[in-house]
Design an enzyme around this catalytic site. Structure first.
Site, PDB file in Angstrom:
ATOM      1  N   CYS A  80      11.882 -28.947  37.821  1.00 48.12           N
ATOM      2  CA  CYS A  80      10.588 -29.127  37.174  1.00 48.12           C
ATOM      3  C   CYS A  80      10.837 -29.662  35.776  1.00 48.12           C
ATOM      4  O   CYS A  80      11.979 -29.862  35.384  1.00 48.12           O
ATOM      5  CB  CYS A  80       9.862 -27.790  37.082  1.00 48.12           C
ATOM      6  SG  CYS A  80       9.768 -26.927  38.645  1.00 48.12           S
TER       7      CYS A  80
ATOM      8  N   ARG B 226      11.048 -35.415  37.858  1.00 49.94           N
ATOM      9  CA  ARG B 226      11.647 -34.125  38.213  1.00 49.94           C
ATOM     10  C   ARG B 226      10.783 -33.363  39.216  1.00 49.94           C
ATOM     11  O   ARG B 226      11.223 -32.379  39.799  1.00 49.94           O
ATOM     12  CB  ARG B 226      11.807 -33.245  36.959  1.00 49.94           C
ATOM     13  CG  ARG B 226      12.536 -33.890  35.823  1.00 49.94           C
ATOM     14  CD  ARG B 226      13.973 -33.517  35.759  1.00 49.94           C
ATOM     15  NE  ARG B 226      14.242 -32.120  35.929  1.00 49.94           N
ATOM     16  CZ  ARG B 226      15.383 -31.644  36.391  1.00 49.94           C
ATOM     17  NH1 ARG B 226      16.333 -32.475  36.744  1.00 49.94           N
ATOM     18  NH2 ARG B 226      15.598 -30.353  36.501  1.00 49.94           N
TER      19      ARG B 226
ATOM     20  N   TRP C 204       8.006 -28.978  40.698  1.00 55.25           N
ATOM     21  CA  TRP C 204       8.587 -29.289  42.004  1.00 55.25           C
ATOM     22  C   TRP C 204       8.706 -27.941  42.702  1.00 55.25           C
ATOM     23  O   TRP C 204       9.518 -27.102  42.310  1.00 55.25           O
ATOM     24  CB  TRP C 204       9.966 -29.932  41.801  1.00 55.25           C
ATOM     25  CG  TRP C 204      10.661 -30.371  43.045  1.00 55.25           C
ATOM     26  CD1 TRP C 204      10.894 -29.662  44.180  1.00 55.25           C
ATOM     27  CD2 TRP C 204      11.248 -31.656  43.275  1.00 55.25           C
ATOM     28  NE1 TRP C 204      11.585 -30.425  45.083  1.00 55.25           N
ATOM     29  CE2 TRP C 204      11.810 -31.639  44.560  1.00 55.25           C
ATOM     30  CE3 TRP C 204      11.347 -32.827  42.510  1.00 55.25           C
ATOM     31  CZ2 TRP C 204      12.474 -32.741  45.096  1.00 55.25           C
ATOM     32  CZ3 TRP C 204      12.015 -33.907  43.047  1.00 55.25           C
ATOM     33  CH2 TRP C 204      12.562 -33.861  44.327  1.00 55.25           C
TER      34      TRP C 204
ATOM     35  N   ASN D 163      11.180 -23.177  34.186  1.00 51.00           N
ATOM     36  CA  ASN D 163      12.030 -23.915  35.142  1.00 51.00           C
ATOM     37  C   ASN D 163      13.101 -22.964  35.649  1.00 51.00           C
ATOM     38  O   ASN D 163      13.581 -22.128  34.895  1.00 51.00           O
ATOM     39  CB  ASN D 163      12.759 -25.069  34.459  1.00 51.00           C
ATOM     40  CG  ASN D 163      11.865 -26.247  34.221  1.00 51.00           C
ATOM     41  OD1 ASN D 163      10.706 -26.235  34.613  1.00 51.00           O
ATOM     42  ND2 ASN D 163      12.404 -27.262  33.575  1.00 51.00           N
ATOM     43  N   GLY D 164      13.543 -23.163  36.890  1.00 56.59           N
ATOM     44  CA  GLY D 164      14.617 -22.307  37.429  1.00 56.59           C
ATOM     45  C   GLY D 164      14.041 -21.323  38.423  1.00 56.59           C
ATOM     46  O   GLY D 164      12.923 -21.499  38.922  1.00 56.59           O
TER      47      GLY D 164
ATOM     48  N   GLU E 286      31.367 -42.502  54.687  1.00 53.89           N
ATOM     49  CA  GLU E 286      30.564 -42.520  53.457  1.00 53.89           C
ATOM     50  C   GLU E 286      31.328 -43.215  52.318  1.00 53.89           C
ATOM     51  O   GLU E 286      30.754 -43.995  51.552  1.00 53.89           O
ATOM     52  CB  GLU E 286      30.176 -41.070  53.092  1.00 53.89           C
ATOM     53  CG  GLU E 286      29.416 -40.889  51.799  1.00 53.89           C
ATOM     54  CD  GLU E 286      28.097 -41.649  51.722  1.00 53.89           C
ATOM     55  OE1 GLU E 286      27.634 -42.206  52.732  1.00 53.89           O
ATOM     56  OE2 GLU E 286      27.555 -41.721  50.608  1.00 53.89           O
TER      57      GLU E 286
ATOM     58  N   LYS F  95      30.040 -46.598  50.311  1.00 53.89           N
ATOM     59  CA  LYS F  95      29.933 -46.737  48.850  1.00 53.89           C
ATOM     60  C   LYS F  95      30.684 -47.989  48.397  1.00 53.89           C
ATOM     61  O   LYS F  95      30.218 -48.760  47.566  1.00 53.89           O
ATOM     62  CB  LYS F  95      30.523 -45.514  48.119  1.00 53.89           C
ATOM     63  CG  LYS F  95      29.812 -44.223  48.247  1.00 53.89           C
ATOM     64  CD  LYS F  95      28.446 -44.165  47.611  1.00 53.89           C
ATOM     65  CE  LYS F  95      27.393 -44.612  48.565  1.00 53.89           C
ATOM     66  NZ  LYS F  95      26.557 -43.718  49.245  1.00 53.89           N
TER      67      LYS F  95
ATOM     68  N   GLU G  89      28.662 -51.098  49.418  1.00 50.78           N
ATOM     69  CA  GLU G  89      27.374 -51.271  48.747  1.00 50.78           C
ATOM     70  C   GLU G  89      27.487 -51.822  47.339  1.00 50.78           C
ATOM     71  O   GLU G  89      26.690 -52.656  46.948  1.00 50.78           O
ATOM     72  CB  GLU G  89      26.673 -49.909  48.611  1.00 50.78           C
ATOM     73  CG  GLU G  89      26.046 -49.384  49.844  1.00 50.78           C
ATOM     74  CD  GLU G  89      25.399 -48.034  49.570  1.00 50.78           C
ATOM     75  OE1 GLU G  89      26.134 -47.058  49.270  1.00 50.78           O
ATOM     76  OE2 GLU G  89      24.179 -47.945  49.648  1.00 50.78           O
TER      77      GLU G  89
ATOM     78  N   HIS H  66      44.288 -47.554  68.293  1.00 51.00           N
ATOM     79  CA  HIS H  66      43.615 -48.124  69.465  1.00 51.00           C
ATOM     80  C   HIS H  66      42.989 -49.487  69.163  1.00 51.00           C
ATOM     81  O   HIS H  66      42.048 -49.887  69.828  1.00 51.00           O
ATOM     82  CB  HIS H  66      42.571 -47.145  70.004  1.00 51.00           C
ATOM     83  CG  HIS H  66      43.175 -45.862  70.458  1.00 51.00           C
ATOM     84  ND1 HIS H  66      43.919 -45.762  71.617  1.00 51.00           N
ATOM     85  CD2 HIS H  66      43.202 -44.635  69.887  1.00 51.00           C
ATOM     86  CE1 HIS H  66      44.353 -44.513  71.747  1.00 51.00           C
ATOM     87  NE2 HIS H  66      43.931 -43.814  70.699  1.00 51.00           N
TER      88      HIS H  66
ATOM     89  N   LYS I 141      16.103 -48.736  47.212  1.00 49.14           N
ATOM     90  CA  LYS I 141      16.317 -47.286  47.243  1.00 49.14           C
ATOM     91  C   LYS I 141      15.592 -46.636  48.415  1.00 49.14           C
ATOM     92  O   LYS I 141      16.048 -45.653  48.966  1.00 49.14           O
ATOM     93  CB  LYS I 141      15.841 -46.687  45.916  1.00 49.14           C
ATOM     94  CG  LYS I 141      16.182 -45.224  45.737  1.00 49.14           C
ATOM     95  CD  LYS I 141      17.670 -44.999  45.579  1.00 49.14           C
ATOM     96  CE  LYS I 141      18.054 -43.538  45.669  1.00 49.14           C
ATOM     97  NZ  LYS I 141      19.469 -43.349  46.033  1.00 49.14           N
TER      98      LYS I 141
HETATM   99  C1  F6R Z   1      23.480 -45.471  50.778  1.00 55.38           C
HETATM  100  C2  F6R Z   1      22.059 -45.207  50.879  1.00 55.38           C
HETATM  101  C3  F6R Z   1      21.372 -45.522  52.166  1.00 55.38           C
HETATM  102  C4  F6R Z   1      20.384 -44.397  52.526  1.00 55.38           C
HETATM  103  C5  F6R Z   1      19.564 -44.796  53.755  1.00 55.38           C
HETATM  104  C6  F6R Z   1      18.634 -43.682  54.171  1.00 55.38           C
HETATM  105  O1  F6R Z   1      23.979 -45.193  49.525  1.00 55.38           O
HETATM  106  O2  F6R Z   1      21.443 -44.737  49.961  1.00 55.38           O
HETATM  107  O3  F6R Z   1      22.276 -45.723  53.193  1.00 55.38           O
HETATM  108  O4  F6R Z   1      21.103 -43.242  52.763  1.00 55.38           O
HETATM  109  O5  F6R Z   1      18.808 -45.936  53.466  1.00 55.38           O
HETATM  110  O6  F6R Z   1      17.766 -43.344  53.155  1.00 55.38           O
HETATM  111  P1  F6R Z   1      17.046 -41.954  53.092  1.00 55.38           P
HETATM  112  O7  F6R Z   1      18.084 -40.918  52.918  1.00 55.38           O
HETATM  113  O8  F6R Z   1      16.118 -42.053  51.910  1.00 55.38           O
HETATM  114  O9  F6R Z   1      16.313 -41.799  54.377  1.00 55.38           O
END
Ligand code: F6R
Length: 602
Positions: free
Chosen positions: A2, A27, A75, A99-100, A478, A482, A485, A501, A597
């Site tokens: 929050c 937040r 939140w 908060n908390g 993962e 990274k 990306e 393989h 995002k």
């Molecule tokens: C990678 C990344 C994407 C998301 C994917 C799903 O760094 O951010 O691969 O993980 O687009 O997004 P969410 O988690 O918002 O459903």
């Protein structure tokens, strides 16, 4: 998750509070509220949803002259997002924002209810204001009533209280949640981070855990367990963007460093001494559930894949994982004894949302694990668990992955506990390890500078293979994601045992292998797989607690007691490596090309 703002002085208080809350809205935006005392006049406004609703509600309201004021953007943690649960919470003559989480709020609430106190909300916060007013009946001064109140609170908090009993004062306390005091002449500001007060206050003091006190015009008194405390103010930056990044170069970097802290928030109130608790789930939520199916995309899919090992190993329940965009068109066979879990940082990913709708149409019970409350995926699900990572601004997901994985680990234990398929001993060992997670996520300066130096050797090459076994395979996926990306290099995550393989045909000196070699899990098998690659001249970066003589580069991690602790430590290494390579290449770390995002298209 929050935000808090407070102000004491002569300026227009409503605007200061609303502008400050605007900076903190990321937040949490379940609800927002303000309370102001000017002379004898007390005003309080709350609105559900985004801050613009509170702005609309307070359009005709203006403050005049000296006064004290507090505001909050929420939140939800305890209690649903409703106007009654919005802060500031009110007693008979006082207001509080917080908060908390107050961990002993239930016991305090029962004690106050036994005295006849009526609670309006379902929040833990409301106990603070009633406890204060109870103490104020017997205490010598209003300040000692506040002091007695703070002494009884367990858990993490940052709180501000104003009261008609002492109408020109703001009382404050901090323990575990951030809070700072800003100064400009006789004006005093409070906030849970510095962005709301930049451009308003000129100096700042960042409160330490255990600090509490009061502020009046031109006077701030600070105390801790040892008594009154002297404090030194520091100049406050005037640059908002750099303040939002807390001095880090990129949001992604800040978010990597934040992981240790947010993990504490993810676990708060859920990881208890001997068991796991999810207030979000009804007692019989898992009663008729015989299997779990998880659907997600990208990074969230990788956390799901990690959890498939944990669910089967720890809770002894069948667990299948699907990439949401594949699941949608495969005409899957679904049975209603299967719990359908979706994982999403944003809660808006189109493929995941559609998969969820499909599962619902097939009559499956649904649970979402998500970072954004009130998002479409949460609204569509029967139940939801928030990851509490705070807003993630870097497009390359970091802390969302860490907290999703933690929630899934907790959930695996929870299911085992509910279905009595996990022994008390195993549960205890897992909980002990869980509690060490925030430490394993701390970024050591030495490690970061080693990776900065090392990154110059990874700016070329025809391929990058991240390899691991068991839960370290999804982590390898993962790590490779990274790398792809933000550095725009081809990278793949692969199960280490599978290299022979096919992919081993690619091995030569410009094939880079990033080998995740935990000591607590399949170390010898992993070592053999890496030796096979080294024998074919692949360049090896080994990440392990155990020195490995065939490594061309070596990052030494700690000897941890549990695979998940090694997992989180290695996760940080792969994140920082991707970051530093991207920085050297001059790429846009926070907004890499072609990405978004939140992926709201199919
Ligand atoms: C990678 C990344 C994407 C998301 C994917 C799903 O760094 O951010 O691969 O993980 O687009 O997004 P969410 O988690 O918002 O459903």
């Amino acid at each position: 998750m929050c935000g808090i703002v407070g102000y004491l002085g002569l300026n227009e208080k409503k605007e200061i509070l609303l502008d400050g809350l605007q900076e903190l809205e990321y937040r949490g935006y379940d609800s927002a509220g303000i309370a102001v005392i000017e002379g004898e006049k007390l005003n309080n406004f709350k609105a559900l949803g985004k801050l613009e609703n509170l702005r609309e509600k307070t359009k005709a309201y203006h403050t005049e002259g000296f006064g004290v004021s507090i505001g909050h953007t929420r939140w939800a943690t305890h209690g649903k997002p409703t106007e009654l649960n919005a802060h500031p919470h009110v007693g008979a003559y006082s207001y509080v924002v917080h908060n908390g989480i107050i961990e002993n709020y239930q016991a305090l609430k029962e004690e106050l209810q036994a005295d006849g106190v009526k609670f309006l909300s379902q929040t833990d916060t409301e106990t603070i204001v009633h406890l204060f007013e109870k103490n104020n009946k017997t205490a010598n001064t209003v300040f000692s009533a506040f002091e007695e109140t703070i002494e009884r609170l367990d858990g993490a908090y940052a709180t501000l209280l104003i009261t008609e009993a002492d109408a020109d004062t703001i009382y404050f306390a901090k323990n575990g949640s951030p809070m700072l005091i800003g100064f400009n002449g006789d004006d005093v500001y409070f906030a849970s981070s510095d962005t709301p007060i930049i451009g308003k206050a000129t100096e700042v003091y960042y409160l330490e855990d255990g600090d509490y006190g009061y502020a009046r015009q031109g006077e701030v008194k600070l105390f801790d367990a040892k008594g009154e405390k002297t404090f030194t103010k520091q100049a406050l930056t005037a640059d908002k963007v750099s303040a939002q990044k807390d001095g880090f170069r990129f949001f992604m970097e800040k978010e990597i460093y934040e992981q240790s802290h947010v993990m504490g928030e993810t676990m708060m109130g859920r990881v208890l001494d001997e068991n796991i608790a999810f207030d979000e789930l009804d007692a019989d939520f898992f009663k008729d559930i015989k299997a779990i199916k998880i659907c997600a995309c990208g990074t969230s899919y990788h956390s799901a894949l990690t959890s498939s090992y944990l669910f089967e190993r720890l809770s002894k329940i069948r667990c299948d994982i699907e990439i949401a965009s594949e699941f949608r068109y495969k005409e899957p066979l679904l049975t209603d004894d299967t719990l359908f879990i979706t994982i999403s940082q944003s809660g808006e990913t189109a493929d995941t949302l559609e998969a969820l709708k499909m599962a619902k149409r097939a009559g499956l019970k649904s649970l979402s694990i998500c970072n954004v409350d009130n998002s479409s995926i949460i609204r569509e699900s029967d139940a939801a668990i928030l990851t509490r990572a705070g807003i993630e601004k870097g497009v390359a997901s970091t802390k969302a992955f860490a907290t999703q994985t933690m929630v899934l680990w907790m959930l695996a234990l929870y299911v085992g506990q509910e279905k009595k398929s996990i022994s008390k001993e195993v549960l205890k060992t897992e909980i002990e390890a869980m509690r060490k997670t925030p430490k394993s996520l701390l970024v050591e300066e030495k490690l970061h500078s080693q990776l900065t130096r090392m990154s110059k050797r990874y700016l070329h090459g025809h391929g990058f293979f991240f390899i691991g076994r068991d839960i370290f395979f999804p982590l390898a996926l993962e790590g490779a994601l990274k790398r792809k990306e933000i550095s725009y290099f081809h990278a793949e995550g692969y199960p280490a045992g599978e290299m022979k393989h096919g992919p081993i045909a690619l091995a030569d000196s410009t094939l880079f292998t990033i080998a995740l070699m935990p000591k607590t899990m399949h170390y010898e098998k992993m070592k053999s797989n890496v030796e096979e690659l080294s024998a074919r001249d692949a360049t090896i970066l080994a990440i392990s607690p155990e020195p490995f003589e065939l490594a061309d580069d070596f990052i030494q991690t700690n000897y941890d007691s549990h695979p998940m602790l090694e997992f989180f430590e290695m996760m940080v290494v792969t994140q920082l490596l991707a970051l530093e390579i991207s920085v050297r290449l001059g790429n846009d770390v926070d907004m890499p090309r072609n990405l978004a995002k939140s992926v709201t298209v199919e």
